[in-house]
Design a protein around this motif. Structure first.
Motif, PDB file in Angstrom:
ATOM      1  N   ALA A 368       0.830  -1.208   0.000  1.00  0.00           N
ATOM      2  CA  ALA A 368       0.000   0.000   0.000  1.00  0.00           C
ATOM      3  C   ALA A 368       0.864   1.257   0.000  1.00  0.00           C
ATOM      4  CB  ALA A 368      -0.928  -0.006   1.211  1.00  0.00           C
ATOM      5  N   ASP A 369       1.949   1.248   0.781  1.00  0.00           N
ATOM      6  CA  ASP A 369       2.848   2.416   0.822  1.00  0.00           C
ATOM      7  C   ASP A 369       3.488   2.649  -0.542  1.00  0.00           C
ATOM      8  OD1 ASP A 369       2.279   2.707   3.476  1.00  0.00           O
ATOM      9  OD2 ASP A 369       4.120   1.763   4.209  1.00  0.00           O
ATOM     10  N   ARG A 370       3.903   1.562  -1.195  1.00  0.00           N
ATOM     11  CA  ARG A 370       4.543   1.692  -2.509  1.00  0.00           C
ATOM     12  C   ARG A 370       3.550   2.223  -3.548  1.00  0.00           C
ATOM     13  NH1 ARG A 370       6.414  -2.914  -2.573  1.00  0.00           N
ATOM     14  NH2 ARG A 370       4.793  -3.982  -3.747  1.00  0.00           N
ATOM     15  N   GLU A 371       2.324   1.740  -3.504  1.00  0.00           N
ATOM     16  CA  GLU A 371       1.307   2.205  -4.462  1.00  0.00           C
ATOM     17  C   GLU A 371       0.978   3.679  -4.249  1.00  0.00           C
ATOM     18  OE1 GLU A 371      -1.901  -0.509  -3.933  1.00  0.00           O
ATOM     19  OE2 GLU A 371      -1.032  -2.053  -5.249  1.00  0.00           O
ATOM     20  N   THR A 372       1.015   4.115  -2.993  1.00  0.00           N
ATOM     21  CA  THR A 372       0.779   5.542  -2.710  1.00  0.00           C
ATOM     22  C   THR A 372       1.895   6.397  -3.297  1.00  0.00           C
ATOM     23  OG1 THR A 372      -0.365   4.984  -0.643  1.00  0.00           O
ATOM     24  CG2 THR A 372       0.458   7.230  -0.870  1.00  0.00           C
ATOM     25  N   ILE A 373       3.129   5.942  -3.117  1.00  0.00           N
ATOM     26  CA  ILE A 373       4.278   6.674  -3.674  1.00  0.00           C
ATOM     27  C   ILE A 373       4.202   6.718  -5.196  1.00  0.00           C
ATOM     28  CG2 ILE A 373       6.796   6.621  -3.969  1.00  0.00           C
ATOM     29  CD1 ILE A 373       6.973   5.435  -1.156  1.00  0.00           C
ATOM     30  N   LEU A 374       3.860   5.607  -5.823  1.00  0.00           N
ATOM     31  CA  LEU A 374       3.799   5.541  -7.287  1.00  0.00           C
ATOM     32  C   LEU A 374       2.685   6.419  -7.838  1.00  0.00           C
ATOM     33  CD1 LEU A 374       4.428   1.716  -7.804  1.00  0.00           C
ATOM     34  CD2 LEU A 374       5.976   3.591  -8.386  1.00  0.00           C
ATOM     35  N   ALA A 375       1.546   6.454  -7.140  1.00  0.00           N
ATOM     36  CA  ALA A 375       0.439   7.311  -7.590  1.00  0.00           C
ATOM     37  C   ALA A 375       0.854   8.782  -7.561  1.00  0.00           C
ATOM     38  CB  ALA A 375      -0.778   7.080  -6.704  1.00  0.00           C
ATOM     39  N   SER A 376       1.555   9.169  -6.491  1.00  0.00           N
ATOM     40  CA  SER A 376       2.047  10.548  -6.394  1.00  0.00           C
ATOM     41  C   SER A 376       3.130  10.808  -7.437  1.00  0.00           C
ATOM     42  CB  SER A 376       2.583  10.794  -4.986  1.00  0.00           C
ATOM     43  OG  SER A 376       3.128  12.080  -4.873  1.00  0.00           O
ATOM     44  N   LEU A 377       3.969   9.794  -7.697  1.00  0.00           N
ATOM     45  CA  LEU A 377       5.066   9.933  -8.659  1.00  0.00           C
ATOM     46  C   LEU A 377       4.534  10.175 -10.073  1.00  0.00           C
ATOM     47  CD1 LEU A 377       8.056   9.809  -9.307  1.00  0.00           C
ATOM     48  CD2 LEU A 377       7.900   7.318  -9.355  1.00  0.00           C
ATOM     49  N   ARG A 378       3.477   9.484 -10.420  1.00  0.00           N
ATOM     50  CA  ARG A 378       2.902   9.670 -11.767  1.00  0.00           C
ATOM     51  C   ARG A 378       2.391  11.093 -11.954  1.00  0.00           C
ATOM     52  NH1 ARG A 378       0.930   4.385 -10.322  1.00  0.00           N
ATOM     53  NH2 ARG A 378       2.018   2.791 -11.557  1.00  0.00           N
ATOM     54  N   LEU A 379       1.815  11.663 -10.906  1.00  0.00           N
ATOM     55  CA  LEU A 379       1.347  13.047 -10.996  1.00  0.00           C
ATOM     56  C   LEU A 379       2.517  14.022 -11.120  1.00  0.00           C
ATOM     57  CD1 LEU A 379      -1.487  13.041  -8.273  1.00  0.00           C
ATOM     58  CD2 LEU A 379      -1.785  13.107 -10.756  1.00  0.00           C
ATOM     59  N   LYS A 380       3.585  13.751 -10.369  1.00  0.00           N
ATOM     60  CA  LYS A 380       4.751  14.635 -10.405  1.00  0.00           C
ATOM     61  C   LYS A 380       5.455  14.585 -11.758  1.00  0.00           C
ATOM     62  CE  LYS A 380       4.723  16.196  -6.146  1.00  0.00           C
ATOM     63  NZ  LYS A 380       4.602  17.655  -5.825  1.00  0.00           N
ATOM     64  N   LEU A 381       5.471  13.421 -12.400  1.00  0.00           N
ATOM     65  CA  LEU A 381       6.123  13.294 -13.707  1.00  0.00           C
ATOM     66  C   LEU A 381       5.451  14.175 -14.760  1.00  0.00           C
ATOM     67  CD1 LEU A 381       6.887   9.460 -13.901  1.00  0.00           C
ATOM     68  CD2 LEU A 381       8.555  11.314 -13.926  1.00  0.00           C
ATOM     69  N   LYS A 382       4.165  14.384 -14.594  1.00  0.00           N
ATOM     70  CA  LYS A 382       3.449  15.239 -15.537  1.00  0.00           C
ATOM     71  C   LYS A 382       3.835  16.709 -15.354  1.00  0.00           C
ATOM     72  CE  LYS A 382      -0.563  12.162 -15.768  1.00  0.00           C
ATOM     73  NZ  LYS A 382      -2.015  12.037 -15.494  1.00  0.00           N
ATOM     74  N   GLN A 383       4.319  17.066 -14.131  1.00  0.00           N
ATOM     75  CA  GLN A 383       4.685  18.456 -13.841  1.00  0.00           C
ATOM     76  C   GLN A 383       6.121  18.781 -14.250  1.00  0.00           C
ATOM     77  OE1 GLN A 383       3.925  19.081  -9.676  1.00  0.00           O
ATOM     78  NE2 GLN A 383       1.827  18.320  -9.799  1.00  0.00           N
ATOM     79  N   ASP A 385      10.522  16.958 -14.465  1.00  0.00           N
ATOM     80  CA  ASP A 385      11.471  16.014 -13.879  1.00  0.00           C
ATOM     81  C   ASP A 385      12.248  16.574 -12.696  1.00  0.00           C
ATOM     82  OD1 ASP A 385      10.646  14.367 -15.834  1.00  0.00           O
ATOM     83  OD2 ASP A 385      12.452  14.507 -17.061  1.00  0.00           O
ATOM     84  N   LYS A 386      12.533  17.849 -12.693  1.00  0.00           N
ATOM     85  CA  LYS A 386      13.485  18.408 -11.746  1.00  0.00           C
ATOM     86  C   LYS A 386      13.050  18.251 -10.286  1.00  0.00           C
ATOM     87  CE  LYS A 386      15.462  21.800 -14.938  1.00  0.00           C
ATOM     88  NZ  LYS A 386      15.717  23.225 -15.180  1.00  0.00           N
ATOM     89  N   VAL A 387      11.737  18.305 -10.026  1.00  0.00           N
ATOM     90  CA  VAL A 387      11.247  18.241  -8.647  1.00  0.00           C
ATOM     91  C   VAL A 387      11.441  16.859  -8.024  1.00  0.00           C
ATOM     92  CG1 VAL A 387       9.541  20.056  -8.969  1.00  0.00           C
ATOM     93  CG2 VAL A 387       8.926  17.690  -9.480  1.00  0.00           C
ATOM     94  N   LEU A 388      11.793  15.860  -8.843  1.00  0.00           N
ATOM     95  CA  LEU A 388      11.878  14.490  -8.359  1.00  0.00           C
ATOM     96  C   LEU A 388      13.266  14.094  -7.870  1.00  0.00           C
ATOM     97  CD1 LEU A 388       9.886  12.804 -11.261  1.00  0.00           C
ATOM     98  CD2 LEU A 388       8.985  13.532  -9.060  1.00  0.00           C
ATOM     99  N   VAL A 389      14.291  14.811  -8.313  1.00  0.00           N
ATOM    100  CA  VAL A 389      15.670  14.389  -8.074  1.00  0.00           C
ATOM    101  C   VAL A 389      16.002  14.315  -6.591  1.00  0.00           C
ATOM    102  CG1 VAL A 389      18.098  14.926  -8.482  1.00  0.00           C
ATOM    103  CG2 VAL A 389      16.403  15.306 -10.289  1.00  0.00           C
ATOM    104  N   GLY A 390      15.560  15.277  -5.786  1.00  0.00           N
ATOM    105  CA  GLY A 390      15.920  15.320  -4.381  1.00  0.00           C
ATOM    106  C   GLY A 390      15.078  14.443  -3.474  1.00  0.00           C
ATOM    107  N   ASN A 391      14.081  13.775  -4.004  1.00  0.00           N
ATOM    108  CA  ASN A 391      13.186  12.956  -3.189  1.00  0.00           C
ATOM    109  C   ASN A 391      13.606  11.490  -3.253  1.00  0.00           C
ATOM    110  OD1 ASN A 391      10.870  11.391  -2.305  1.00  0.00           O
ATOM    111  ND2 ASN A 391       9.696  13.301  -2.422  1.00  0.00           N
ATOM    112  N   LYS A 392      14.116  10.954  -2.133  1.00  0.00           N
ATOM    113  CA  LYS A 392      14.600   9.572  -2.116  1.00  0.00           C
ATOM    114  C   LYS A 392      13.476   8.577  -2.340  1.00  0.00           C
ATOM    115  CE  LYS A 392      18.590  10.342   0.898  1.00  0.00           C
ATOM    116  NZ  LYS A 392      19.242   9.978   2.181  1.00  0.00           N
ATOM    117  N   GLY A 393      12.292   8.882  -1.798  1.00  0.00           N
ATOM    118  CA  GLY A 393      11.162   7.982  -1.973  1.00  0.00           C
ATOM    119  C   GLY A 393      10.788   7.806  -3.433  1.00  0.00           C
ATOM    120  N   TYR A 394      10.890   8.886  -4.209  1.00  0.00           N
ATOM    121  CA  TYR A 394      10.602   8.820  -5.644  1.00  0.00           C
ATOM    122  C   TYR A 394      11.768   8.214  -6.417  1.00  0.00           C
ATOM    123  CZ  TYR A 394       6.634  11.994  -4.845  1.00  0.00           C
ATOM    124  OH  TYR A 394       5.458  12.558  -4.431  1.00  0.00           O
ATOM    125  N   ARG A 395      12.982   8.630  -6.055  1.00  0.00           N
ATOM    126  CA  ARG A 395      14.163   8.337  -6.851  1.00  0.00           C
ATOM    127  C   ARG A 395      14.405   6.833  -7.028  1.00  0.00           C
ATOM    128  NH1 ARG A 395      18.456  11.900  -4.549  1.00  0.00           N
ATOM    129  NH2 ARG A 395      18.866  10.184  -3.116  1.00  0.00           N
TER     130      ARG A 395
END
Length: 521
Positions: A368-383, A385-395
């Motif tokens: 469940a935790d992984r699916e929550t991270i992935l759902a948020s990651l998909r939204l961030k990818l649309k915005q 790439d740069k905002v994702l680099v510093g986030n270990k959970g996404y990276r």
């Protein structure tokens, strides 16, 4: 005797002073005096005056009136809860008696035993350094601690960490100190037929210093507090098979956990007169060199060690992917909403024995935790790439495709392999079920470290001398001894799920109040 109200024919209410008496075996009443009409007495204020004039003859009711009388009463409040409980445990565990025995030949002009008790009690009740204990004690009723000052506490710490003349069992990184003598005497005090050291739990952590603390112990090393800029020491705690603290060890901050494990085992045999030891330790202790030494002729030790699933190639590619049937371990978690029993299976790779443990409830949470991270990651990818680099959970779920990031489906599939699992390596003859349960007991040690570092607030350390540093840490160890003693008594009464913070808060809320009113206490 009491006051009653009586209504006359006209509907007016009168107050009467009435007495109960017995006449020929029967209860009867007689009116001694009629005080007057209730409405008239209330309006004139005579009723209040009459009641207040009788209060001085009742100590309990005086307090009620004192609360309403501004400027006429004084109150002194002091906390007694922690002292009532931990002073008794201090005596029952034998700590106070052992300290007094060692201090008989000393000529201190203050009570070192009381200074140590004050420091331990302070660690148990609130966070803060030893500097805060001196002022903190003013709010508590601690017998014998009235005249203690800060320099007394520092001298008591130095005495606990003072090296002994006999250095027979010292290690290459730590001398034999007074605190070692205390540990051995306490162990003998509680040792009986059921006290075993054939199985010991061992874990370590790092504690950092503020400033330039530590003469020889303070060193820069791998910081578990994420403070590489500060010098630190490494602290290890040993528990017996009942989960009771046996001893604590301290080493310079640049000492690795692997080196300390073998030295601690050798020292345990000498100090506590044990022959066979099975070491239960966490993932940070395991390495090929460590296991080789544990199995060597010099040590010949049994072990139950956690494996690093993601870093150990054999575990990752062979053990976890090996098919097999999981068997259920007895003992459900009764209070869980969705009880999920622990499951285990045994895997052998050549002569190496592994136990794979699975907690399905934890597996569902990981998913469940992984699916929550992935759902948020998909939204961030649309915005972008740069905002994702510093986030270990996404990276950890990303891969580079050209100039952009994309979700790494292969990595997601690999992470599913670890959901709710942990792997143990052992050379014992114990069943897979027993190995898993013994390793789970190691979490008691980790809980103790959380207590030591947060509730007992061992860190940061402000002391500079090695002796006071050792004494500072040892007081936290004594706090753990009292905490375990209290927990055993709560468990015996069926109160197994009480949170430590709730216990401390409830004890801290128990006050003794002394009221002074009209010259009376």
């Amino acid at each position: 005797m009491f006051v009653r109200s009586k209504k006359n024919k006209e509907g007016r209410i009168y107050l009467q002073l009435v007495e109960n008496y017995r006449d020929k075996g029967k209860n009867r009443q007689r009116v001694l005096f009629t005080l007057g009409r209730l409405d008239t007495l209330q309006k004139s204020g005579k009723l209040d005056s009459l009641i207040r004039s009788t209060l001085r003859f009742s100590e309990k009711l005086t307090i009620i009136d004192a609360c309403k009388s501004k400027g006429k009463a004084t109150a002194h409040t002091i906390k007694i809860g922690p002292v009532l409980v931990f002073e008794r445990l201090w005596k029952e565990t034998g700590i106070g008696e052992v300290l007094q025995a060692l201090l008989e030949t000393r000529r201190y002009r203050f009570s070192v035993e009381r200074a140590v008790f004050l420091t331990v009690l302070h660690r148990l009740c609130c966070s803060g350094s030893d500097r805060a204990a001196e002022k903190w004690k003013e709010r508590y009723a601690i017998p014998g601690a009235e005249g203690l000052e800060l320099h007394h506490l520092y001298r008591a710490m130095a005495w606990l960490g003072k090296p002994l003349k006999n250095q027979k069992d010292r290690t290459f990184f730590a001398p034999r100190c007074i605190k070692d003598d205390i540990e051995e005497r306490l162990f003998e005090e509680r040792r009986d037929l059921f006290t075993g050291m054939d199985l010991v739990f061992f874990d370590t952590t790092s504690i950092y210093f503020e400033g330039n603390g530590g003469q020889t112990m303070g060193r820069h090393g791998h910081s578990k507090d994420h403070r590489p800029d500060c010098k630190q020491i490494v602290v290890g705690v040993v528990l017996d098979n009942q989960g009771s603290p046996v001893c604590c060890e301290m080493w310079p901050g640049n000492t690795s956990d692997v080196k300390t494990l073998l030295e601690v085992v050798k020292r345990l045999k000498k100090r506590f007169g044990i022959t066979q030891v099975c070491v239960v330790s966490d993932r940070g202790m395991i390495s090929k060199e460590t296991i080789k030494m544990l199995e060597s002729r010099e040590y010949r030790l049994q072990y139950i060690l956690g494996s690093r699933m993601r870093k150990d190639k054999e575990v990752k590619e062979n053990v976890l992917r090996r098919r097999g049937h999981f068997q259920e371990v007895t003992g459900r978690r009764q209070k869980a909403k969705d009880p999920s029993p622990l499951k285990v299976k045994e895997v052998k790779v050549d002569t190496r024995r592994y136990i794979v443990c699975l907690n399905e409830e934890e597996a569902r949470k990981d998913k469940a935790d992984r699916e929550t991270i992935l759902a948020s990651l998909r939204l961030k990818l649309k915005q972008g790439d740069k905002v994702l680099v510093g986030n270990k959970g996404y990276r950890r779920f990303l891969k580079v495709t050209g100039k952009h990031f994309a979700i790494d489906k292969k990595r997601i599939k690999e992470e599913e392999l670890y959901d709710g699992k942990w792997v143990i390596r052992t050379n014992t003859d114990l069943s897979a079920e027993d190995v898993a349960l013994k390793y789970k007991q190691l979490w008691m040690v980790e809980d103790i470290f959380r207590t030591m570092k947060s509730i007992l607030e061992t860190r940061p350390i402000y002391h500079k001398c090695d002796e006071t540093i050792r004494g500072h840490v040892f007081c936290s160890f004594l706090g753990l001894v009292l905490r375990k003693a209290l927990k055993d008594r709560l468990d015996a009464k069926g109160l197994k799920d009480m949170e430590w913070k709730d216990i401390v808060r409830d004890l801290d809320n128990l006050h003794e109040i002394e009221e002074s009113f009209s010259g009376k206490k």
